[in-house]
Enzyme design. Structure first.
Site, PDB file in Angstrom:
ATOM      1  N   TYR A 205      27.871  20.907  61.294  1.00 31.19           N
ATOM      2  CA  TYR A 205      27.281  20.179  62.413  1.00 31.19           C
ATOM      3  C   TYR A 205      26.161  20.986  63.056  1.00 31.19           C
ATOM      4  CZ  TYR A 205      26.817  18.567  67.209  1.00 31.19           C
ATOM      5  OH  TYR A 205      26.302  18.161  68.419  1.00 31.19           O
ATOM      6  N   ARG A 252      29.443  27.552  76.032  1.00 31.75           N
ATOM      7  CA  ARG A 252      29.182  27.613  77.471  1.00 31.75           C
ATOM      8  C   ARG A 252      29.351  26.265  78.144  1.00 31.75           C
ATOM      9  NH1 ARG A 252      23.224  27.718  79.487  1.00 31.75           N
ATOM     10  NH2 ARG A 252      23.607  25.614  78.732  1.00 31.75           N
ATOM     11  N   ARG A 262      32.469  14.167  75.843  1.00 33.56           N
ATOM     12  CA  ARG A 262      31.988  14.629  74.550  1.00 33.56           C
ATOM     13  C   ARG A 262      32.732  15.890  74.139  1.00 33.56           C
ATOM     14  NH1 ARG A 262      25.508  14.102  75.177  1.00 33.56           N
ATOM     15  NH2 ARG A 262      25.759  16.024  76.346  1.00 33.56           N
ATOM     16  N   PHE A 322       8.662  34.273  70.464  1.00 33.92           N
ATOM     17  CA  PHE A 322       9.212  32.925  70.362  1.00 33.92           C
ATOM     18  C   PHE A 322      10.648  32.953  69.850  1.00 33.92           C
ATOM     19  CE2 PHE A 322      10.006  29.003  68.017  1.00 33.92           C
ATOM     20  CZ  PHE A 322       9.564  28.015  68.881  1.00 33.92           C
TER      21      PHE A 322
END
Length: 451
Positions: A205, A252, A262, A322
């Site tokens: 997932y 978290r 969910r 980044f």
């Protein structure tokens, strides 16, 4: 409860200091996914529209500013980027050269894909084929979708502008974006009605919604020639970059996800500690809940060695910033969450001042190694002797220590001048200013160590 998709982690779910979101929740980092279980052939009435989000722009007179020479279509795309990306609009715009435009379009394409997946007013009979075929819409100049009720529906309503700019990119960029979009659409469709049961499915997932983003970005980095080909070719390391971020956010956000109906924690793990995942939030179950939390954090820590190896290969400063900033935010967040009952009571976030320091410091591999070492030591000091996962936690921390000891064997390939580092620090400060404009002042600090 079918799993809903929290997609595009590297763009939207990376900074552990992202602003609080009230229901109905917009896309998150990309948060994505159905907010309620959706049955095939049915559409869920749209919720009340959320308050209008501020139209955010990057700080003026910085490298983050758009160039006046950009064409109208590309200017529109950057406007959408600033409107839809809370965390990374500024950092994306700090990337060098044509890579900046490619990543901007990559983000908007995945944002549009996720908006389709996230819209519960679209029946599954319509949604699933759209997810499967979405990559083909990139080559259909007139395609757009006008029926979405989502907050970020402008990326679907004006998809012709986005797809036009996509088709202007070099073919090597187009091929990467289209391929990742195709694979992600298939993964989203698979998990619309599927639970995350085993740890293997948890990895799968997270691969679909975050690992693919890491792989796509890495391929773009290499295609730009700012990075060596190995960065884009080593998909295992790129996947780990995404999984580390995604698992951190899932861990978290336990309580937030529970409040919105969910579930993303793998049943294989939480079922050893409770009959239902929601039971972990009950005060009488707090000790078992913390043990479950610690086991999942230990699982996530196993990606850190791959993260360090990946970052050690980067040679372009803008690409390094980044990639590195979200990773150090993630390890700081896990350290704050480890053995912390507050995860089941509220929101655990790192302090703003701590975040700014991390953004300014994470400008080379040696600094990142030192940061990783600091936070795994913090976790180590909090390991309870009675915790069922304590031995596994100690073992992975020992491995991370070996790789991240200051002055250890993994040396940076590049040394940056004081002027370059000063510019990077300025970028971090300005990026933080940008992030701060959308944070709620009342949540400036979180008592991460509260018991």
């Amino acid at each position: 409860m079918a799993a809903s998709t929290k997609a595009v982690s590297l763009f939207k779910r990376t900074l552990a200091l992202s602003p609080p979101r009230g229901p109905p929740r917009p896309l998150g980092r990309l948060r994505g996914g159905g907010r309620r279980v959706q049955q095939r052939g049915t559409a869920v009435p749209p919720p009340a529209p959320p308050p209008a989000a501020p139209r955010l722009q990057p700080p003026p007179c910085t490298p983050l500013c758009l160039q006046d020479s950009l064409g109208r279509g590309l200017r529109t795309c950057y406007r959408y980027l600033n409107q839809t990306s809370r965390s990374f609009a500024a950092v994306i715009q700090a990337l060098d050269g044509e890579l900046r435009h490619a990543v901007c379009i990559f983000y908007l394409v995945l944002r549009a894909l996720d908006t389709i997946e996230d819209d519960m007013t679209i029946s599954l009979d319509v949604k699933v084929p759209m997810l499967h075929e979405f990559h083909s819409y990139l080559y259909q100049p007139e395609w757009k979708y006008m029926e979405s009720k989502e907050k970020d529906r402008q990326v679907l309503e004006d998809f012709p502008t986005i797809s036009m700019e996509f088709r202007k990119l070099s073919k090597v960029y187009q091929d990467v974006i289209s391929d990742i979009c195709h694979k992600m659409g298939i993964g989203m469709a698979e998990f619309l009605e599927k639970k995350v049961d085993s740890q293997h499915e948890w990895d799968k997932y997270c691969h679909y919604v975050a690992g693919l983003v890491g792989i796509g970005l890495s391929r773009l980095f290499s295609a730009s020639e700012l990075e060596d080909p190995i960065v884009g070719q080593d998909t295992e390391l790129a996947n780990s970059m995404g999984l580390f971020l995604q698992k951190t956010n899932i861990i978290r956000d336990y309580l937030e996800d529970q409040l919105e109906g969910r579930e993303f924690w793998p049943r294989e793990v939480w079922s050893r500690y409770a009959k239902k995942l929601s039971d972990l939030a009950k005060p009488e179950n707090i000790d078992m809940a913390v043990q479950c939390l610690n086991e999942l954090i230990t699982n996530a820590l196993h990606h850190v060695p791959d993260v360090l190896t990946y970052l050690s290969r980067l040679k372009n400063q803008s690409v390094f910033n980044f990639c590195a900033i979200p990773q150090v935010m993630a390890i700081a967040t896990l350290a704050a969450c480890y053995n912390n009952k507050q995860v089941f009571r509220g929101v655990v976030k790192i302090r703003k001042g701590q975040a700014v320091t991390l953004m300014m410091d994470a400008t080379n591999i040696q600094a990142v190694k030192a940061i990783m070492y600091q936070y795994v030591e913090e976790i180590y000091q909090k390991i309870p002797s009675t915790d069922p996962s304590s031995n596994k936690t100690q073992q992975i921390i020992a491995s991370i220590r070996t790789m991240s000891l200051p002055g250890g064997p993994m040396a940076s390939r590049h040394h940056y001048s004081p002027i370059y580092l000063s510019c990077a620090m300025l970028l971090a400060a300005l990026s933080w200013q940008y992030l701060s404009t959308i944070s709620k002042a009342t949540e400036e600090y979180v008592q991460a160590g509260e018991n």
